[in-house]
Scaffold this motif. Structure first.
Motif, short mmCIF file in Angstrom:
data_model
loop_
_atom_site.label_atom_id
_atom_site.label_comp_id
_atom_site.label_asym_id
_atom_site.label_seq_id
_atom_site.Cartn_x
_atom_site.Cartn_y
_atom_site.Cartn_z
N VAL A 41 46.32 2.53 -80.00
CA VAL A 41 47.12 1.37 -79.62
C VAL A 41 47.28 0.46 -80.84
O VAL A 41 46.31 0.16 -81.53
N GLU A 42 48.50 0.05 -81.11
CA GLU A 42 48.82 -0.79 -82.27
C GLU A 42 48.64 -2.27 -81.96
O GLU A 42 48.67 -2.68 -80.80
N ARG A 43 48.49 -3.07 -83.01
CA ARG A 43 48.31 -4.52 -82.86
C ARG A 43 49.44 -5.17 -82.08
O ARG A 43 49.21 -6.04 -81.25
N GLU A 44 50.67 -4.75 -82.34
CA GLU A 44 51.79 -5.39 -81.64
C GLU A 44 51.75 -5.12 -80.14
O GLU A 44 52.18 -5.94 -79.33
N HIS A 45 51.20 -3.96 -79.74
CA HIS A 45 51.05 -3.66 -78.31
C HIS A 45 49.98 -4.56 -77.70
O HIS A 45 50.13 -5.04 -76.57
#
Length: 181
Positions: A131-135
């Motif tokens: 999971v990416e930071r923007e998510h």
């Protein structure tokens, strides 16, 4: 972790620990590659579970209730930034980035709660799964929107009940969306 538990619980096995994890009695953090990372608090929690089973013959349901009652009491206590880093395994830079992203907000005096520790462990597991930071920031934004709605109610009991219902509804909507994919 096994080395710490075996002197007191010689019959403990990895499969037993995994079973207790599957039952939700312990929630270790995960590395980016998926390995479990047991904190000192996780080991103490396992010690409590294993001794309650061995010495008092308590079923897991009762043990879980006792742990949850203790977690509610612990949620009111706070820890320092240094303790938070020690309990989560994060670096100071990682923690600062999470604060900048709005994913962690220290309370009065820069102190953190047990919920903050749980949130950081959850974030760590999620990022380990890709999971990416923007998510994560999108999750934060959704939570902030829910808080705005909940703050429009004045009765604390109603707010708690609605918060639980929001969480349940969110889970159900995500599951429904995944079924339709």
């Amino acid at each position: 972790m096994l080395a710490q538990l075996r002197p007191e619980f010689p019959d403990v096995t990895i499969s037993k620990i995994r079973f207790l994890e599957a039952e939700g009695l312990v929630r270790p953090a995960r590395t980016a590659s998926g390995y479990r990372q047991f904190s000192a608090a996780d080991v103490e929690r396992l010690r409590f579970v294993l001794s309650a089973q061995r010495d008092r013959y308590l079923p897991l349901k009762v043990i879980r209730e006792q742990l949850d009652a203790g977690a509610d009491a612990a949620a009111s206590s706070t820890v320092s930034r240094i303790d938070l880093l020690a309990q989560t395994g994060l670096t100071a830079d990682q923690l600062s980035q999470l604060e900048r992203d709005g994913l962690l907000r220290p309370g009065p005096g820069g102190r953190f709660t047990a919920d903050d520790i749980t949130a950081l462990r959850t974030i760590r597991t999620m990022t380990g799964l890709g999971v990416e930071r923007e998510h994560l920031r999108a999750v934060r934004a959704a939570a902030d929107h829910e808080v705005v709605v909940l703050k429009s109610f004045s009765d604390p009991e109603t707010v708690r009940e609605l918060a639980d219902l929001f969480t349940s509804l969110h889970t159900l909507l995500v599951r429904a969306g995944l079924r339709q994919s």
